[in-house]
Every structure is written in C-alpha cells, then in structure tokens.
Scaffold this motif. Sequence first.
Motif, PDB file in Angstrom:
ATOM      1  N   ARG A  11       0.827  -1.204   0.000  1.00  0.00           N
ATOM      2  CA  ARG A  11       0.000   0.000   0.000  1.00  0.00           C
ATOM      3  C   ARG A  11       0.858   1.249   0.000  1.00  0.00           C
ATOM      4  O   ARG A  11       0.585   2.223   0.723  1.00  0.00           O
ATOM      5  CB  ARG A  11      -0.972  -0.014   1.157  1.00  0.00           C
ATOM      6  CG  ARG A  11      -1.952  -1.168   1.103  1.00  0.00           C
ATOM      7  CD  ARG A  11      -2.932  -1.110   2.231  1.00  0.00           C
ATOM      8  NE  ARG A  11      -3.660   0.151   2.194  1.00  0.00           N
ATOM      9  CZ  ARG A  11      -4.956   0.263   1.943  1.00  0.00           C
ATOM     10  NH1 ARG A  11      -5.652  -0.814   1.729  1.00  0.00           N
ATOM     11  NH2 ARG A  11      -5.543   1.435   1.921  1.00  0.00           N
ATOM     12  N   ALA A  12       1.930   1.228  -0.813  1.00  0.00           N
ATOM     13  CA  ALA A  12       2.823   2.373  -0.921  1.00  0.00           C
ATOM     14  C   ALA A  12       3.434   2.406  -2.314  1.00  0.00           C
ATOM     15  O   ALA A  12       3.677   1.360  -2.916  1.00  0.00           O
ATOM     16  CB  ALA A  12       3.930   2.266   0.121  1.00  0.00           C
ATOM     17  N   LEU A  13       3.673   3.591  -2.814  1.00  0.00           N
ATOM     18  CA  LEU A  13       4.357   3.760  -4.091  1.00  0.00           C
ATOM     19  C   LEU A  13       5.844   3.872  -3.800  1.00  0.00           C
ATOM     20  O   LEU A  13       6.266   4.694  -2.983  1.00  0.00           O
ATOM     21  CB  LEU A  13       3.851   5.025  -4.794  1.00  0.00           C
ATOM     22  CG  LEU A  13       4.513   5.367  -6.125  1.00  0.00           C
ATOM     23  CD1 LEU A  13       4.232   4.267  -7.158  1.00  0.00           C
ATOM     24  CD2 LEU A  13       4.021   6.703  -6.630  1.00  0.00           C
ATOM     25  N   THR A  14       6.643   3.035  -4.448  1.00  0.00           N
ATOM     26  CA  THR A  14       8.080   3.032  -4.193  1.00  0.00           C
ATOM     27  C   THR A  14       8.848   3.487  -5.435  1.00  0.00           C
ATOM     28  O   THR A  14       8.316   3.490  -6.543  1.00  0.00           O
ATOM     29  CB  THR A  14       8.565   1.619  -3.814  1.00  0.00           C
ATOM     30  OG1 THR A  14       8.365   0.745  -4.932  1.00  0.00           O
ATOM     31  CG2 THR A  14       7.819   1.094  -2.603  1.00  0.00           C
ATOM     32  N   TYR A  15      10.099   3.857  -5.212  1.00  0.00           N
ATOM     33  CA  TYR A  15      10.969   4.228  -6.333  1.00  0.00           C
ATOM     34  C   TYR A  15      11.086   3.068  -7.315  1.00  0.00           C
ATOM     35  O   TYR A  15      11.097   3.270  -8.526  1.00  0.00           O
ATOM     36  CB  TYR A  15      12.355   4.627  -5.819  1.00  0.00           C
ATOM     37  CG  TYR A  15      13.290   4.995  -6.941  1.00  0.00           C
ATOM     38  CD1 TYR A  15      13.306   6.299  -7.427  1.00  0.00           C
ATOM     39  CD2 TYR A  15      14.129   4.054  -7.532  1.00  0.00           C
ATOM     40  CE1 TYR A  15      14.145   6.642  -8.470  1.00  0.00           C
ATOM     41  CE2 TYR A  15      14.956   4.391  -8.573  1.00  0.00           C
ATOM     42  CZ  TYR A  15      14.967   5.694  -9.042  1.00  0.00           C
ATOM     43  OH  TYR A  15      15.793   6.030 -10.082  1.00  0.00           O
ATOM     44  N   SER A  16      11.150   1.862  -6.794  1.00  0.00           N
ATOM     45  CA  SER A  16      11.254   0.681  -7.659  1.00  0.00           C
ATOM     46  C   SER A  16      10.042   0.567  -8.581  1.00  0.00           C
ATOM     47  O   SER A  16      10.183   0.173  -9.746  1.00  0.00           O
ATOM     48  CB  SER A  16      11.368  -0.591  -6.826  1.00  0.00           C
ATOM     49  OG  SER A  16      12.566  -0.586  -6.108  1.00  0.00           O
ATOM     50  N   ASP A  17       8.861   0.911  -8.083  1.00  0.00           N
ATOM     51  CA  ASP A  17       7.661   0.901  -8.920  1.00  0.00           C
ATOM     52  C   ASP A  17       7.809   1.892 -10.076  1.00  0.00           C
ATOM     53  O   ASP A  17       7.487   1.584 -11.223  1.00  0.00           O
ATOM     54  CB  ASP A  17       6.416   1.248  -8.111  1.00  0.00           C
ATOM     55  CG  ASP A  17       6.084   0.218  -7.048  1.00  0.00           C
ATOM     56  OD1 ASP A  17       6.458  -0.961  -7.219  1.00  0.00           O
ATOM     57  OD2 ASP A  17       5.456   0.594  -6.047  1.00  0.00           O
TER      58      ASP A  17
END
Length: 141
Positions: free
Chosen positions: A72-78
């Motif tokens: 439930r988080a947007l990451t740099y990897s995404d």
Amino acid sequence: MAAAAAARLSGGCGENRLVSLPLSRIRVIMKSSPEVSSINQDALFLTAKATELFVQYLATYSYKHGRGKEKRALTYSDLSHTAEESETFQFLADILPKKILASKYLKMLEREKRDGKVEEDDDDDDDDDQEEESEEEDAES
C-alpha cells in the motif's frame, strides 16, 4: 476563463488554486530554454496543469502495476520499473534508473574495463537482485 484562472492563481489561497506546482519555478524552467523570450500566462498555467496531470498519471500507473500495491505504498522501484517496462514511459528510463548496489556497479565497471563494454547480467543474478532490492526497500521503510 484564462482571466478567472489567473485571478485564482494570484489569490494564494490553497483551496482556490487550480495548480499545485509553483508557477514561478515553472516560469524559470521554461525561460531556461534559449528559444523562449516571453511566456504567456495561459501557457504557463497550461504547462503547470499538464505537468501535474502527467505526474498523477505516472504515479497511479506505477502504483497499480508495481509491487508497492502489496505494501500500500508507491516506491521508487515501482516508478523505475514503469519507466523501463511501459512503452508510454520509456523516455523516463534514464531519469528513473533501477537501483543497484555499489558492489554490483563496481563489478560492472571492472567488466567494462576488461571487455571494453557493459554487458547484461546473467539471469541467475536477477534473483539475487530482487532479494537485495527487497532488503533495501525494507531498510528504507
């Protein structure tokens, strides 16, 4: 409409603002181009709004198609995965490169010196990369 938009923008109230990005910064970026001599207020507003919508679309797309959804988080990897895999966002691949460990980068440099070019990693290294990437993300959280 443009006059009303400009009036709301100059108001400074958070609720009445039609754009969130600072127009003065966008003006500076636009004027940094040697071909630009003056900037129409409407063009400035539309550039700001288009930029906001683009960033929103990139974030939403990356969240929906990335591993961050599980957390439930947007990451740099995404974001970097989206830039690499999506044809629409391919132009961002240089701006949002995949993270790699310093040790892996040094190995790549060694290989480049030895072979005269950068080679792709073996597939069996990719599994290790996923584990290392996951550990890095957990450490960042």
